[in-house]
Design a protein around this motif. Structure first.
Motif, PDB file in Angstrom:
ATOM      1  N   PHE A 166       0.870  -1.169   0.000  1.00  0.00           N
ATOM      2  CA  PHE A 166       0.000   0.000   0.000  1.00  0.00           C
ATOM      3  C   PHE A 166       0.907   1.219   0.000  1.00  0.00           C
ATOM      4  O   PHE A 166       1.746   1.371   0.888  1.00  0.00           O
ATOM      5  CB  PHE A 166      -0.914   0.006   1.238  1.00  0.00           C
ATOM      6  CG  PHE A 166      -1.822   1.195   1.306  1.00  0.00           C
ATOM      7  CD1 PHE A 166      -3.020   1.224   0.593  1.00  0.00           C
ATOM      8  CD2 PHE A 166      -1.489   2.289   2.085  1.00  0.00           C
ATOM      9  CE1 PHE A 166      -3.856   2.322   0.665  1.00  0.00           C
ATOM     10  CE2 PHE A 166      -2.327   3.397   2.150  1.00  0.00           C
ATOM     11  CZ  PHE A 166      -3.510   3.404   1.439  1.00  0.00           C
ATOM     12  N   TYR A 167       0.765   2.086  -0.991  1.00  0.00           N
ATOM     13  CA  TYR A 167       1.706   3.191  -1.183  1.00  0.00           C
ATOM     14  C   TYR A 167       1.061   4.530  -0.859  1.00  0.00           C
ATOM     15  O   TYR A 167      -0.141   4.747  -1.088  1.00  0.00           O
ATOM     16  CB  TYR A 167       2.216   3.199  -2.626  1.00  0.00           C
ATOM     17  CG  TYR A 167       2.939   1.928  -2.988  1.00  0.00           C
ATOM     18  CD1 TYR A 167       4.248   1.715  -2.595  1.00  0.00           C
ATOM     19  CD2 TYR A 167       2.286   0.924  -3.709  1.00  0.00           C
ATOM     20  CE1 TYR A 167       4.914   0.541  -2.912  1.00  0.00           C
ATOM     21  CE2 TYR A 167       2.937  -0.260  -4.030  1.00  0.00           C
ATOM     22  CZ  TYR A 167       4.246  -0.439  -3.632  1.00  0.00           C
ATOM     23  OH  TYR A 167       4.890  -1.607  -3.930  1.00  0.00           O
ATOM     24  N   CYS A 168       1.887   5.416  -0.330  1.00  0.00           N
ATOM     25  CA  CYS A 168       1.427   6.768  -0.004  1.00  0.00           C
ATOM     26  C   CYS A 168       1.253   7.591  -1.277  1.00  0.00           C
ATOM     27  O   CYS A 168       1.854   7.306  -2.317  1.00  0.00           O
ATOM     28  CB  CYS A 168       2.428   7.460   0.915  1.00  0.00           C
ATOM     29  SG  CYS A 168       2.657   6.630   2.493  1.00  0.00           S
ATOM     30  N   ARG A 169       0.471   8.603  -1.166  1.00  0.00           N
ATOM     31  CA  ARG A 169       0.325   9.531  -2.284  1.00  0.00           C
ATOM     32  C   ARG A 169       1.595  10.368  -2.406  1.00  0.00           C
ATOM     33  O   ARG A 169       2.147  10.811  -1.393  1.00  0.00           O
ATOM     34  CB  ARG A 169      -0.879  10.458  -2.083  1.00  0.00           C
ATOM     35  CG  ARG A 169      -2.217   9.761  -2.137  1.00  0.00           C
ATOM     36  CD  ARG A 169      -3.351  10.762  -1.931  1.00  0.00           C
ATOM     37  NE  ARG A 169      -4.654  10.124  -1.929  1.00  0.00           N
ATOM     38  CZ  ARG A 169      -5.363   9.849  -3.031  1.00  0.00           C
ATOM     39  NH1 ARG A 169      -4.878  10.204  -4.218  1.00  0.00           N
ATOM     40  NH2 ARG A 169      -6.529   9.266  -2.931  1.00  0.00           N
ATOM     41  N   PRO A 170       2.073  10.617  -3.592  1.00  0.00           N
ATOM     42  CA  PRO A 170       3.270  11.441  -3.751  1.00  0.00           C
ATOM     43  C   PRO A 170       2.957  12.923  -3.518  1.00  0.00           C
ATOM     44  O   PRO A 170       1.813  13.367  -3.645  1.00  0.00           O
ATOM     45  CB  PRO A 170       3.677  11.181  -5.201  1.00  0.00           C
ATOM     46  CG  PRO A 170       2.401  10.830  -5.900  1.00  0.00           C
ATOM     47  CD  PRO A 170       1.570  10.093  -4.883  1.00  0.00           C
ATOM     48  N   GLY A 171       3.992  13.666  -3.165  1.00  0.00           N
ATOM     49  CA  GLY A 171       3.856  15.111  -3.037  1.00  0.00           C
ATOM     50  C   GLY A 171       3.180  15.542  -1.755  1.00  0.00           C
ATOM     51  O   GLY A 171       3.118  14.824  -0.760  1.00  0.00           O
ATOM     52  N   ILE A 172       2.627  16.752  -1.800  1.00  0.00           N
ATOM     53  CA  ILE A 172       2.028  17.355  -0.611  1.00  0.00           C
ATOM     54  C   ILE A 172       0.804  16.570  -0.157  1.00  0.00           C
ATOM     55  O   ILE A 172       0.532  16.443   1.038  1.00  0.00           O
ATOM     56  CB  ILE A 172       1.663  18.827  -0.886  1.00  0.00           C
ATOM     57  CG1 ILE A 172       2.935  19.622  -1.208  1.00  0.00           C
ATOM     58  CG2 ILE A 172       0.932  19.446   0.311  1.00  0.00           C
ATOM     59  CD1 ILE A 172       2.656  21.067  -1.570  1.00  0.00           C
TER      60      ILE A 172
END
Length: 331
Positions: free
Chosen positions: A26-32
């Motif tokens: 499960f991956y985090c959203r990139p950027g802010i």
């Protein structure tokens, strides 16, 4: 990364790893947009780095560093994060029953290569060259490359193990891999690169050199070097420290053959495995002769001492018959 979504392009090794341990990625959203999703993990990593890796620890090997990290991790388990009422270990004790059990089979983290052995009995892995036994020349072998070492297999049998070279275009040679070739051509031994590396690594000691020098004086250059090759071949079955002790003893005795070195090395091994036998008034350093050792281990003899009285009767009869014979002659 595909766009700004949670989707990722996963490598084959990562897919194999998470499949082996049953991990769901499960991956985090990139950027802010995803900055808040991983702050806790990054914060604890920063805490560990500041408290244990600042300043950078000085170690002799990666294994030593891993041992230090494990001890730090155990110590951190007794720590409380912020004002929380429980320690890290106490929280983990609650979560542990909910986790899946680890698989029975270990996961191979090393990278696999299948190079071919060249005519110098070497393989090339990541621009560096490593030696393998000469009998494998021309064959293709399987190499498992780890962070600090690499292992070479012929089929499923381990045939070589080396410390990994970090720099490029390096060469790591094991003297034992070339002994079968050098015993046929002993003249190539003194200038061999494998011998130089063995000296630098401390595997070819000054005791080896002293025994070799004396063997060449007694047997000649060619036969003396061959005798040393036979001694080095013993290292495949005898521990290195025992072999060096056997060499030193044989050198003091002037016995410059591999058979004597093997015998003395086995004596050293036996002395370490078995405590010395001592008798009354004898210290462990004393030499015990074989007949004394046997007598000391015999059961006590409770039989009465022998008597020679019956033989005395024979002597009296002999004297009496001699006296009668002399009286007859006088008459």
């Amino acid at each position: 990364m595909l766009g700004l979504s949670r989707a990722r392009v996963e490598t084959d090794r990562w897919i194999a790893f998470r499949s082996h341990f049953g991990i769901e990625s499960f991956y985090c959203r990139p950027g802010i947009d995803g900055a808040h999703e991983k702050g806790g993990v990054e914060g604890q990593i920063g805490y560990f780095r500041r408290n244990h890796f600042t300043p950078v620890p000085e170690v002799g090997s990666l294994a030593e560093l891993n041992e230090m990290v494990e001890q730090w991790d155990l110590h951190d388990g007794r720590r409380r994060i912020g004002s929380r009422p429980r320690t890290i270990d106490e929280y983990f004790a609650v979560e542990q029953p909910l986790l899946l059990p680890l698989p029975d089979e270990p996961f191979e983290t090393g990278r696999v290569f299948t190079p071919r052995v060249d005519r110098y009995s070497q393989i090339t892995v990541r621009t560096n060259r490593y030696s393998v036994p000469v009998r494998l020349i021309g064959k293709r072998v399987r190499v498992v490359l780890h962070a600090s070492h690499l292992v070479v297999y012929d089929q499923h049998v381990e045939v070589a193990r080396h410390e990994r070279l970090i720099a490029k275009a390096g060469c790591r040679l094991e003297l034992d891999h070339y002994l079968e070739a050098l015993i046929r051509k002993p003249g190539a031994f003194p200038g061999a690169t494998a011998l130089e590396q063995a000296r630098s690594a401390g595997k070819f000691t000054p005791v080896h050199d002293a025994w070799w020098d004396q063997a060449r004086k007694v047997h000649g250059e060619r036969d003396g070097t061959r005798a040393l090759m036979e001694v080095l071949l013993l290292g495949r079955h005898i521990p290195h420290e025992h072999l060096v002790a056997g060499l030193a003893t044989a050198l003091r005795a002037g016995a410059l053959t591999a058979d004597v070195v093997a015998l003395e090395a086995r004596k050293v091994a036996q002395a370490e495995d078995e405590p010395p036998v001592t008798g009354p008034g004898q210290t462990p350093g004393n030499v015990t002769f074989l007949h004394e050792w046997r007598l000391a281990h015999l059961p006590p003899d409770t039989r009465p001492l022998p008597s020679v009285t019956p033989y005395d009767q024979l002597l009296r009869r002999r004297r009496a018959s001699g006296g009668d014979h002399r009286e007859g002659e006088a008459q």
